[in-house]
Design a protein around this motif. Structure first.
Motif, PDB file in Angstrom:
ATOM      1  N   ILE A 125       0.279  -1.346  -0.241  1.00 23.67           N
ATOM      2  CA  ILE A 125       0.161   0.204  -0.243  1.00 23.67           C
ATOM      3  C   ILE A 125       0.786   1.247   0.260  1.00 23.67           C
ATOM      4  O   ILE A 125       0.388   2.236  -0.752  1.00 23.67           O
ATOM      5  CB  ILE A 125      -1.259   0.001   1.120  1.00 23.67           C
ATOM      6  CG1 ILE A 125      -1.738  -0.796   1.119  1.00 23.67           C
ATOM      7  CG2 ILE A 125      -1.310   1.212   1.161  1.00 23.67           C
ATOM      8  CD1 ILE A 125      -3.154  -1.428   1.967  1.00 23.67           C
ATOM      9  N   GLY A 126       1.893   0.981   0.962  1.00 27.61           N
ATOM     10  CA  GLY A 126       3.123   2.225   0.280  1.00 27.61           C
ATOM     11  C   GLY A 126       3.049   2.943  -0.137  1.00 27.61           C
ATOM     12  O   GLY A 126       3.658   3.608  -0.655  1.00 27.61           O
ATOM     13  N   LEU A 127       3.821   1.740  -1.069  1.00 30.01           N
ATOM     14  CA  LEU A 127       4.090   1.738  -2.363  1.00 30.01           C
ATOM     15  C   LEU A 127       3.447   2.208  -3.330  1.00 30.01           C
ATOM     16  O   LEU A 127       3.957   3.406  -4.255  1.00 30.01           O
ATOM     17  CB  LEU A 127       4.907   0.566  -3.252  1.00 30.01           C
ATOM     18  CG  LEU A 127       6.554  -0.159  -2.218  1.00 30.01           C
ATOM     19  CD1 LEU A 127       6.760  -1.332  -2.504  1.00 30.01           C
ATOM     20  CD2 LEU A 127       7.530   0.964  -2.885  1.00 30.01           C
ATOM     21  N   LEU A 128       2.167   2.060  -3.560  1.00 31.95           N
ATOM     22  CA  LEU A 128       1.485   2.631  -4.153  1.00 31.95           C
ATOM     23  C   LEU A 128       1.420   3.492  -4.732  1.00 31.95           C
ATOM     24  O   LEU A 128       0.626   4.428  -4.902  1.00 31.95           O
ATOM     25  CB  LEU A 128      -0.068   1.360  -3.611  1.00 31.95           C
ATOM     26  CG  LEU A 128      -0.115   0.189  -4.329  1.00 31.95           C
ATOM     27  CD1 LEU A 128      -1.212  -0.361  -4.526  1.00 31.95           C
ATOM     28  CD2 LEU A 128       0.365   0.010  -6.275  1.00 31.95           C
ATOM     29  N   VAL A 129       1.332   4.275  -3.032  1.00 29.23           N
ATOM     30  CA  VAL A 129       0.573   5.799  -2.633  1.00 29.23           C
ATOM     31  C   VAL A 129       1.922   6.574  -3.147  1.00 29.23           C
ATOM     32  O   VAL A 129       1.920   7.439  -3.628  1.00 29.23           O
ATOM     33  CB  VAL A 129       0.223   5.593  -0.987  1.00 29.23           C
ATOM     34  CG1 VAL A 129       0.707   7.298  -0.293  1.00 29.23           C
ATOM     35  CG2 VAL A 129      -1.326   5.541  -0.619  1.00 29.23           C
ATOM     36  N   ALA A 130       3.210   6.081  -2.746  1.00 32.73           N
ATOM     37  CA  ALA A 130       4.021   6.769  -3.566  1.00 32.73           C
ATOM     38  C   ALA A 130       4.472   7.231  -4.997  1.00 32.73           C
ATOM     39  O   ALA A 130       4.658   7.572  -5.131  1.00 32.73           O
ATOM     40  CB  ALA A 130       5.687   6.186  -2.880  1.00 32.73           C
ATOM     41  N   ILE A 131       3.512   5.624  -5.523  1.00 31.54           N
ATOM     42  CA  ILE A 131       3.784   5.666  -7.063  1.00 31.54           C
ATOM     43  C   ILE A 131       2.813   6.841  -7.425  1.00 31.54           C
ATOM     44  O   ILE A 131       3.086   7.722  -8.554  1.00 31.54           O
ATOM     45  CB  ILE A 131       3.587   4.181  -7.471  1.00 31.54           C
ATOM     46  CG1 ILE A 131       4.811   3.399  -7.458  1.00 31.54           C
ATOM     47  CG2 ILE A 131       3.352   4.501  -8.911  1.00 31.54           C
ATOM     48  CD1 ILE A 131       4.512   1.861  -7.484  1.00 31.54           C
TER      49      ILE A 131
ATOM     50  N   GLY B 126       3.745  10.463  -6.839  1.00 31.40           N
ATOM     51  CA  GLY B 126       5.353  10.773  -7.564  1.00 31.40           C
ATOM     52  C   GLY B 126       4.842  10.761  -8.802  1.00 31.40           C
ATOM     53  O   GLY B 126       5.088  11.620 -10.031  1.00 31.40           O
ATOM     54  N   GLY B 127       3.802   9.978  -9.256  1.00 30.84           N
ATOM     55  CA  GLY B 127       3.326  10.320 -10.958  1.00 30.84           C
ATOM     56  C   GLY B 127       2.750  11.811 -10.871  1.00 30.84           C
ATOM     57  O   GLY B 127       2.362  12.925 -11.745  1.00 30.84           O
ATOM     58  N   TRP B 128       1.826  12.381  -9.580  1.00 32.90           N
ATOM     59  CA  TRP B 128       0.899  13.807  -9.605  1.00 32.90           C
ATOM     60  C   TRP B 128       2.255  15.063  -9.591  1.00 32.90           C
ATOM     61  O   TRP B 128       2.090  15.722  -9.909  1.00 32.90           O
ATOM     62  CB  TRP B 128      -0.177  13.366  -8.618  1.00 32.90           C
ATOM     63  CG  TRP B 128      -0.622  14.737  -8.160  1.00 32.90           C
ATOM     64  CD1 TRP B 128      -0.305  14.909  -7.409  1.00 32.90           C
ATOM     65  CD2 TRP B 128      -1.739  14.810  -9.464  1.00 32.90           C
ATOM     66  NE1 TRP B 128      -1.814  16.599  -7.756  1.00 32.90           N
ATOM     67  CE2 TRP B 128      -1.766  16.181  -9.252  1.00 32.90           C
ATOM     68  CE3 TRP B 128      -2.284  14.499 -10.180  1.00 32.90           C
ATOM     69  CZ2 TRP B 128      -3.088  17.107  -9.414  1.00 32.90           C
ATOM     70  CZ3 TRP B 128      -3.740  14.765 -10.985  1.00 32.90           C
ATOM     71  CH2 TRP B 128      -3.382  16.355 -10.761  1.00 32.90           C
ATOM     72  N   GLY B 129       2.966  13.889  -8.965  1.00 35.79           N
ATOM     73  CA  GLY B 129       4.175  15.561  -9.183  1.00 35.79           C
ATOM     74  C   GLY B 129       4.818  16.136 -10.008  1.00 35.79           C
ATOM     75  O   GLY B 129       4.710  16.918 -10.755  1.00 35.79           O
TER      76      GLY B 129
END
Length: 138
Positions: free
Chosen positions: A34-40, A43-46
């Motif tokens: 879940i943490g990796l999905l949130v980070a991805i 990062g994509g939105w950024g």
């Protein structure tokens, strides 16, 4: 029809009548995924927000001033770009409700790297602000 005599105990039995629960493992793995999905996603939105600023294209524009008269808007902006590249900048005029009332693509030839430009654009209504939406090198 009961198979045993319950006497005065609970109908479903006591905790001692049942085996202990097995230990549950693997929650760490779920939290890491879940943490990796949130980070991805973050990062994509950024990246999307960063790419919309135009700083990744190598050309940056900043509005110095603007003035508005009925039917037109005038903007003075400064563009910084590589000397040997041309650029196209999108100038937009917005009304008080942030609706677009005028837009113009300004083509800037190769030459001086940082320079001021003055542009006029026709508007369909009264503009409240003028800004540079983006500048891309061509």
């Amino acid at each position: 029809m009961a198979t045993r005599d319950v006497e005065n105990g609970p109908v479903l039995g006591t905790p001692d009548d049942y085996p202990d629960r097995p230990e549950r493992g693997g929650r760490l793995v779920v939290h890491v995924v879940i943490g990796l999905l949130v980070a991805i996603i973050a990062g994509g939105w950024g990246f999307v927000m960063w790419s919309m600023t135009g700083t990744g294209s190598g050309a940056t524009a900043q509005v110095v001033s603007f003035s508005v008269t009925p039917g037109q808007a005038e903007v003075v902006f400064e563009l910084a770009k590589p000397d040997d590249r041309a650029a196209v900048c999108r100038v937009r005029a917005l009304d008080v409700t942030h609706g677009e009332v005028g837009a113009k693509d300004v083509r800037i030839a190769a030459g001086a790297g940082t320079k001021r430009f003055k542009e006029r654009l026709a508007t369909s209504g009264e503009a409240a602000s003028v800004h540079i939406q983006y500048c891309n090198l061509v």
